[in-house]
Motif scaffolding. Sequence first.
Motif, mmCIF file in Angstrom:
data_model
loop_
_atom_site.group_PDB
_atom_site.id
_atom_site.type_symbol
_atom_site.label_atom_id
_atom_site.label_comp_id
_atom_site.label_asym_id
_atom_site.label_seq_id
_atom_site.Cartn_x
_atom_site.Cartn_y
_atom_site.Cartn_z
ATOM 1 N N ILE A 1 -5.861 4.794 -3.996
ATOM 2 C CA ILE A 1 -4.397 4.836 -4.065
ATOM 3 C C ILE A 1 -3.897 5.830 -3.027
ATOM 4 C CG2 ILE A 1 -2.376 5.413 -5.448
ATOM 5 C CD1 ILE A 1 -3.691 2.865 -6.366
ATOM 6 N N GLN B 1 -0.805 -1.689 -4.749
ATOM 7 C CA GLN B 1 -2.064 -0.940 -4.793
ATOM 8 C C GLN B 1 -2.748 -1.039 -6.156
ATOM 9 O OE1 GLN B 1 -2.207 2.798 -2.256
ATOM 10 N NE2 GLN B 1 -0.026 2.738 -2.764
ATOM 11 N N ILE C 1 4.403 4.900 -9.700
ATOM 12 C CA ILE C 1 3.141 4.594 -10.377
ATOM 13 C C ILE C 1 3.387 4.226 -11.841
ATOM 14 C CG2 ILE C 1 1.087 5.720 -11.341
ATOM 15 C CD1 ILE C 1 0.520 4.827 -8.570
ATOM 16 N N SER D 1 3.539 0.815 -5.175
ATOM 17 C CA SER D 1 2.550 1.148 -6.203
ATOM 18 C C SER D 1 2.003 -0.111 -6.868
ATOM 19 C CB SER D 1 3.180 2.062 -7.259
ATOM 20 O OG SER D 1 3.435 3.347 -6.740
ATOM 21 N N LEU E 1 4.965 9.488 -5.377
ATOM 22 C CA LEU E 1 4.265 8.569 -6.269
ATOM 23 C C LEU E 1 4.732 8.486 -7.725
ATOM 24 C CD1 LEU E 1 0.483 8.866 -5.273
ATOM 25 C CD2 LEU E 1 1.901 6.812 -5.226
#
Length: 349
Positions: free
Chosen positions: A311, A184, A140, A181, A136
């Motif tokens: 997430i 989401q 992100i 990412s 991630l």
Amino acid sequence: MDKFVLTRPRNVAAWALKAKQRPLVVGNAPYASPPKGHVAIQVLDIAVNPIDWIMQDSDLFALKYPTVPGLDVAGEVFEIGEDVSDFHVGQRVIAHCNGYSANDASHGAFQKYTIVPAHAVCELPYRIPTSVGVVLPLGISTAAAGLYQKDFLALPFPSEKPDTLGRAVVIWGGSSSVGSSCIQLAKASGAYVITTCSPSNFSYCMKLGANRVFDYRDKDVEDRIVEELEGKTVAGAYHAVGADGAVQACARIVDRCKGKAIVVTVRGVPVEGMPSSVRAKSISSSSIFDNDVGPYIWRKFLPKALESGTIKPAPEPLIVGEELRSVQLGLDKQKAGVSAKKVVVTNIS
């Protein structure tokens, strides 16, 4: 007692001894105690991003050598610096390292112990393995940089129960790490999400929250997306991945729609082929830590969002090996290309 380490551990790193060196060299590295506002992380897993092999090939940022590359880690808090009160030693975390922007080897990801600013660290729920959570961090941060900064798409901050925004976002390359990412986060901001990918990844993008998915190779893809956006107001387009011409395609789409004529891109802004009415901006993931976006995403939103499942770590990890000796293999694998996967090396410590 959490703030002190009585014995200094033996650190080992995958070093770039000089610019454009390959392979990386695994060797001893000094252990650095975290300064004020930072934590030291005992690294268990690392993920490889395109920027990592690009740095190895081109020395894009003109770093000081020798250095330790890498940005994405998962592991456990080992030591805490002054003015850090929301972490404890032994806590499972993921983190976005800042070795490239700080130009400091002790902050690089590809080592057993790394130093990270506390505002770029997030607690990892126990139900999520570190080898999964590590996919991630950079995704992100990069997604947030394009979606939330004031001079970019400027969406409202995400939440676990967002109000409907009444705006649509076009994400080019939804199955990529950054695109995953983006989908989401944009959904968590209440946006209507349209994305592109290959047909084999349609269901993947839908599961992440995309409202509509289109084949980026379809010769009519721009017309089809514009048709889908009829009657909607766009907040802009996010170019997450794509070959030459993809940024221009995004620009032509928003130019034909109602709303904000802006394209943000993980690549450079093209000199030619851009409609004059469309504004385009390149994204820097580290810029979110110069304003309120980074601390909000990493410290306020992401811990709760991971716990609730708002997430999910995506894309899936593609584990290519164990220990630091496998990092060069990971760089080479990422450079060769992966689809809806994130290259991961496990069992670092």
